[in-house]
Design an enzyme around this catalytic site. Structure first.
Site, short mmCIF file in Angstrom:
data_model
loop_
_atom_site.label_atom_id
_atom_site.label_comp_id
_atom_site.label_asym_id
_atom_site.label_seq_id
_atom_site.Cartn_x
_atom_site.Cartn_y
_atom_site.Cartn_z
N GLU A 133 0.84 -1.19 0.00
CA GLU A 133 0.00 0.00 0.00
C GLU A 133 0.88 1.25 0.00
OE1 GLU A 133 -2.32 -0.15 3.54
OE2 GLU A 133 -3.31 -2.04 3.04
N LYS B 178 2.29 4.72 1.41
CA LYS B 178 2.41 5.28 2.76
C LYS B 178 2.21 6.79 2.68
CE LYS B 178 5.01 4.91 7.02
NZ LYS B 178 4.54 6.20 7.51
N GLU C 10 -5.36 7.28 7.16
CA GLU C 10 -4.48 8.45 7.19
C GLU C 10 -5.23 9.62 6.57
OE1 GLU C 10 -0.30 9.62 8.12
OE2 GLU C 10 -1.44 7.78 8.45
N LYS D 26 7.60 -0.97 6.75
CA LYS D 26 7.62 0.28 5.99
C LYS D 26 8.92 0.41 5.21
CE LYS D 26 8.84 2.97 10.14
NZ LYS D 26 8.38 4.04 11.04
#
Length: 596
Positions: free
Chosen positions: A247, A249, A299, A420
């Site tokens: 995905e 970030k 987010e 990440k």
């Protein structure tokens, strides 16, 4: 239990600098506490009357507390203020006045009675509330012995000075059971989905550790957010977790959304309720989320209405405000990029594999302009991962997040379920480091006017539950940033080094600060330094001096401030283990220090 007996325990806690001694003293106190009031006792020790995530504050400034103290002991405001300037601790001042002014030095008031009075203070609002609060405090002080007055006056102004963390309390609860920390591994996961130390303590006291098994996520009770590990390439990611979901970030505000029928709450990473700040997101949840009850995360990021492009964090951050909210909601609209779900209509999703959580997330989101499922691609090829990363960077995003397909949601923990990949590491440190501000140094020259000329920062070692130094910063801040740090630093002054800090004597700041301010730091690279304690290994003598080091610690070279991170708690700063991995990724040799 009488509050005066609690105060004797608190005095011992205040005087110790050893974390192990602190755990034993806390365990002793928890053991003798009554099950009917242990939760109240724990909240008071945190300087609260509710769990940290509930936005009930005392709303009393130090100046108002001083007036209440003056009224209680029939001393002039002027005299109290003069004494306070000399002593610098409102609790010690109240204790001194109580010793000289009270006819009796005894008190039989209970913990519950003190708690109830302080809760009245927090709940008092409206016209004339300041005077009512001061009256309640002064009346309470008249009933207390001097030592109890010390701690009661500190509670409303948030300066308990006891020096322990949430993790210390969890260790103490385990120690209370059988004199060891063995039960921490059973207690901590429950705390991560219900971060309420009062509830945890009361449940263990009444039902033992087994009583915690019934705890599940509940709307409006925050779940501590999962965190990701770091890797530096697509190849490393695929080698570590194999086929995975990738995905983008986003560089915005991470929000945990709670929905219970038509009621909505938005919670930040540090458990702050910010629902009122984002009315557009709230409305989006009401119209787009099909579930009756849900907890999900996303987010929040600003975007350009005309082009659809995401805007930089510096623009998004303008939405975090207390005033002109509607105006800025129109001027800087947000999208909430939803990426995980923890609870849906009575079903706990935390222990479900990612692919099942993703399916559930998609099933509850209607099409719309505000709540958008994050883009996701399933990949098992390192080159594809790198290409996705490059595309994310080209769109102005931070990087990518890889999720293990069968990975659970690791509440409150950093684990390999999420990885990440923000930037590739090289001989230069291109990623940022989140650090705790531990103290500051007085300014010279131009900065004399600010009262601050440099500050000490550290990272967190979960194994020792300590903050370890990694840099001293004296440049790279604007005048306004220096002023902000000086203003906040003076509010958070500690009388002595907090027990959670491990600092070499050569680096001791002029002013110690309570652990609260988190900053994001950019640096050229990680190096080794004998004066910094992050990763430092001492020789057998363990003198604590930089001249007696076996393995030097880690240090940031040419550190400078990127931004203040008021969305992060002290425990969320970069861990010692992450620093070790970043150092190794630079191609430098690693010496394990046994960190998290």
């Amino acid at each position: 239990m009488k509050f005066k007996d609690l105060s004797k325990h608190l005095e011992k806690l205040e005087e110790t600098t050893s974390r192990n001694t602190m755990i034993e003293l806390l365990a002793e106190l928890l053991k003798v506490a009554d099950a009917r009031e242990i939760d109240k006792m724990v909240y008071l020790m945190q300087g609260r009357v509710v769990p940290l995530y509930e936005p009930l504050e005392f709303g009393m400034a130090e100046k108002q507390m001083l007036k209440a103290v003056a009224f209680a002991y029939q001393v002039s405001d002027k005299e109290v203020m003069a004494d306070f300037k000399k002593i610098g601790d409102i609790g010690v001042l109240a204790e001194k006045l109580a010793n000289s002014k009270l006819k009796t030095q005894n008190s039989n008031i209970s913990i519950s009675e003190v708690f109830d009075e302080l809760k009245k203070v927090a709940e008092t609002s409206g016209e004339g509330s300041v005077e009512k609060k001061m009256t309640i405090i002064s009346d309470l002080l008249k009933k207390l012995d001097p030592l109890s007055a010390r701690f009661v006056t500190r509670i409303p102004v948030g300066k308990m000075r006891l020096g322990f963390s949430d993790m210390t309390v969890l260790d103490a609860l385990s120690w209370m059971i059988n004199g060891s920390k063995d039960h921490r591994k059973e207690i901590e996961p429950v705390f991560n989905i219900r971060p309420d130390l009062g509830y945890i303590a009361k449940t263990i006291k009444e039902k033992g550790v087994k009583g915690l098994a019934s705890a599940t996520p509940t709307p409006f009770t925050p779940v501590l957010m999962a965190r990701a590990e770091r890797l530096s390439s697509g190849e490393e990611i695929i080698n570590k977790i194999g086929e995975c979901a990738i995905e983008p970030k986003f560089d915005g505000f991470r929000l945990q959304a709670h929905k219970k029928e038509d009621k909505i709450k938005l919670i930040t990473r540090n458990l702050e309720d910010v629902t009122f700040m984002y009315p557009d997101v709230v409305e989006g949840i009401k119209t787009q989320i099909k579930a009756k009850d849900a907890i999900f995360e996303g987010e929040a990021i600003a975007y350009n209405r005309e082009t659809g492009e995401f805007l930089p964090f510096q623009i998004t951050t303008q939405r975090k405000r207390k005033y002109d909210i509607e105006e800025f909601a129109e001027k800087i609209p947000l999208k909430l990029m939803a990426f995980d779900v923890l609870f849906v209509d009575g079903k706990n999703m935390i222990d479900k594999p990612y692919i099942e959580r993703r399916k559930a997330l998609l099933s509850i989101i209607k099409d719309g302009d505000v709540i958008i499922p994050s883009e996701e691609k399933i990949m098992d090829d390192a080159k594809q991962v790198e290409n996705f990363f490059d595309d994310a960077i080209s769109r102005g995003l931070e990087g990518i997040l890889a999720k293990k397909l069968d990975g659970t949601y690791q509440a409150g923990a950093r684990g390999w379920s999420w990885i990440k990949f923000k930037r590739s590491y090289s001989s230069k440190l291109e990623d940022t480091v989140d650090c705790l501000v531990m103290g500051f140094y007085y300014g010279r020259g131009k900065r004399t006017a600010f009262g601050i000329g440099g500050f000490l920062i550290g990272v967190y070692d979960k194994k020792s539950d300590q903050y370890l130094t990694i840099a001293k910063i004296g440049t790279g801040l604007t005048d306004e940033e220096w002023r902000t740090l000086a203003r906040e630093g003076n509010k958070l002054k500690a009388r002595e080094k907090p027990p959670l800090y491990n600092v070499d004597k050569m680096l001791e700041p002029d002013v110690w600060m309570e652990p609260q301010i988190v900053v994001e730091i950019k640096a050229d690279e990680l190096t080794r330094s004998p004066i910094h304690t992050a990763g430092r290994i001492m020789k057998a003598s363990k003198s604590g001096s930089a001249f007696d080091v076996d393995v030097p610690g880690y240090a940031l070279r040419f550190p400078r401030l990127e931004r203040f991170r008021d969305d992060r708690k002290p425990e969320d700063v970069t861990s010692l283990r992450e620093i070790e991995e970043m150092f190794e990724a630079q191609g430098k040799s690693k010496v394990s220090s046994g960190g998290e």
